[in-house]
Design a protein around this motif. Structure first.
Motif, short mmCIF file in Angstrom:
data_model
loop_
_atom_site.label_atom_id
_atom_site.label_comp_id
_atom_site.label_asym_id
_atom_site.label_seq_id
_atom_site.Cartn_x
_atom_site.Cartn_y
_atom_site.Cartn_z
N ARG A 188 26.68 17.76 -42.59
CA ARG A 188 27.58 17.08 -41.67
C ARG A 188 26.87 15.92 -40.97
O ARG A 188 27.43 14.82 -40.83
N LEU A 189 25.61 16.14 -40.56
CA LEU A 189 24.85 15.07 -39.91
C LEU A 189 24.60 13.92 -40.89
O LEU A 189 24.72 12.74 -40.52
N ASN A 190 24.26 14.26 -42.13
CA ASN A 190 24.01 13.22 -43.12
C ASN A 190 25.27 12.43 -43.43
O ASN A 190 25.23 11.21 -43.63
N ALA A 191 26.41 13.12 -43.50
CA ALA A 191 27.67 12.44 -43.77
C ALA A 191 28.02 11.46 -42.65
O ALA A 191 28.48 10.34 -42.90
N ARG A 192 27.77 11.87 -41.41
CA ARG A 192 28.03 10.97 -40.28
C ARG A 192 27.12 9.76 -40.34
O ARG A 192 27.55 8.62 -40.08
N ALA A 193 25.83 9.98 -40.69
CA ALA A 193 24.90 8.87 -40.79
C ALA A 193 25.31 7.91 -41.91
O ALA A 193 25.23 6.68 -41.76
N CYS A 194 25.76 8.46 -43.04
CA CYS A 194 26.21 7.61 -44.14
C CYS A 194 27.44 6.80 -43.75
O CYS A 194 27.55 5.62 -44.11
N ALA A 195 28.37 7.42 -43.03
CA ALA A 195 29.58 6.70 -42.58
C ALA A 195 29.21 5.56 -41.64
O ALA A 195 29.76 4.46 -41.72
N ALA A 196 28.26 5.81 -40.73
CA ALA A 196 27.80 4.76 -39.81
C ALA A 196 27.13 3.63 -40.58
O ALA A 196 27.34 2.44 -40.29
N ASP A 197 26.32 3.98 -41.59
CA ASP A 197 25.66 2.95 -42.41
C ASP A 197 26.69 2.11 -43.16
O ASP A 197 26.56 0.89 -43.24
#
Length: 214
Positions: A188-197
């Motif tokens: 979930r944290l990685n998905a949020r980081a990818c969306a922000a990127d």
């Protein structure tokens, strides 16, 4: 010579002098205009040459960046292919998810004598001590943690003794001290980081490609 003749000669001389002065003034003006035109043309040529040089340097910079990207992308693809081959073979032998810890059977997190885990990416899953006896949650093996973190980093990131250098059962089958929920939280944290990127990259691309409205 009569007085009228002398007057006529004086008038003719004056007119000739005026004509010469006018011609001289015109020549001076033309020379000045020509000089200004030459100066302007020289400056324009310098500006054009500077613009052409700047364009050439920008082209070279873009070509160098493209070359670096292609090399980096090729190297990344090679690393992923190598990891996929090792991961496929490892999954045939070692379970990624382990049963809950019980009072009779409690696996060790890392075999004795195994090296300490290497530093992991900031968004990786870090191994932890095994949970308490009786924890009914399914757990992750070191093989699962190695595969997860290596996929995130795009390179080999050993988990304990488990890594591309050693994929034996002894190195990779042990309990990593993590449960399946830990992997979901990390995902979930990685998905949020990818969306922000993606949002930042989209804004940057729009800024670089937008054109002023005429």
């Amino acid at each position: 010579m009569s007085s009228s003749s002398r007057a006529w000669l004086r008038l003719a001389g004056a007119m000739l002098a005026i004509g010469l002065l006018a011609a001289l003034a015109a020549a001076i003006h033309e020379a000045g205009a020509t000089r200004e035109r030459l100066v302007w043309q020289g400056r324009e040529a310098q500006r054009n040459a500077a613009a052409a040089e700047a364009l050439r340097k920008e082209y070279e910079r873009g070509r160098a960046a493209s070359t670096r990207y292609q090399l980096d992308a090729g190297a990344l693809q090679t690393r992923y292919l190598a990891l996929e081959g090792i991961s496929h073979e490892l999954r045939q032998r070692v379970a990624l998810v382990l049963p809950p810890v019980t009072a009779r059977d409690r696996p060790d997190r890392v075999p004795r004598g195994a090296p300490s885990p290497a530093p992991l990416p900031h968004d990786a899953v870090e191994a932890a001590p095994p949970g308490p006896v009786g924890d009914d949650r399914h757990r992750l093996s070191l093989a699962a943690v190695w595969m997860w973190n290596s996929a995130l980093a795009g390179t080999d990131v050993p988990a304990g003794a488990c890594g591309s250098a050693d994929t034996s059962d002894a190195a990779c089958a042990a309990d990593a001290g993590l449960v399946v929920d830990d992997a979901w939280d990390n995902q979930r944290l990685n998905a949020r980081a990818c969306a922000a990127d993606r949002l930042r990259h989209a804004a940057l691309i729009e800024f670089l490609t937008q054109r002023p409205v005429p």
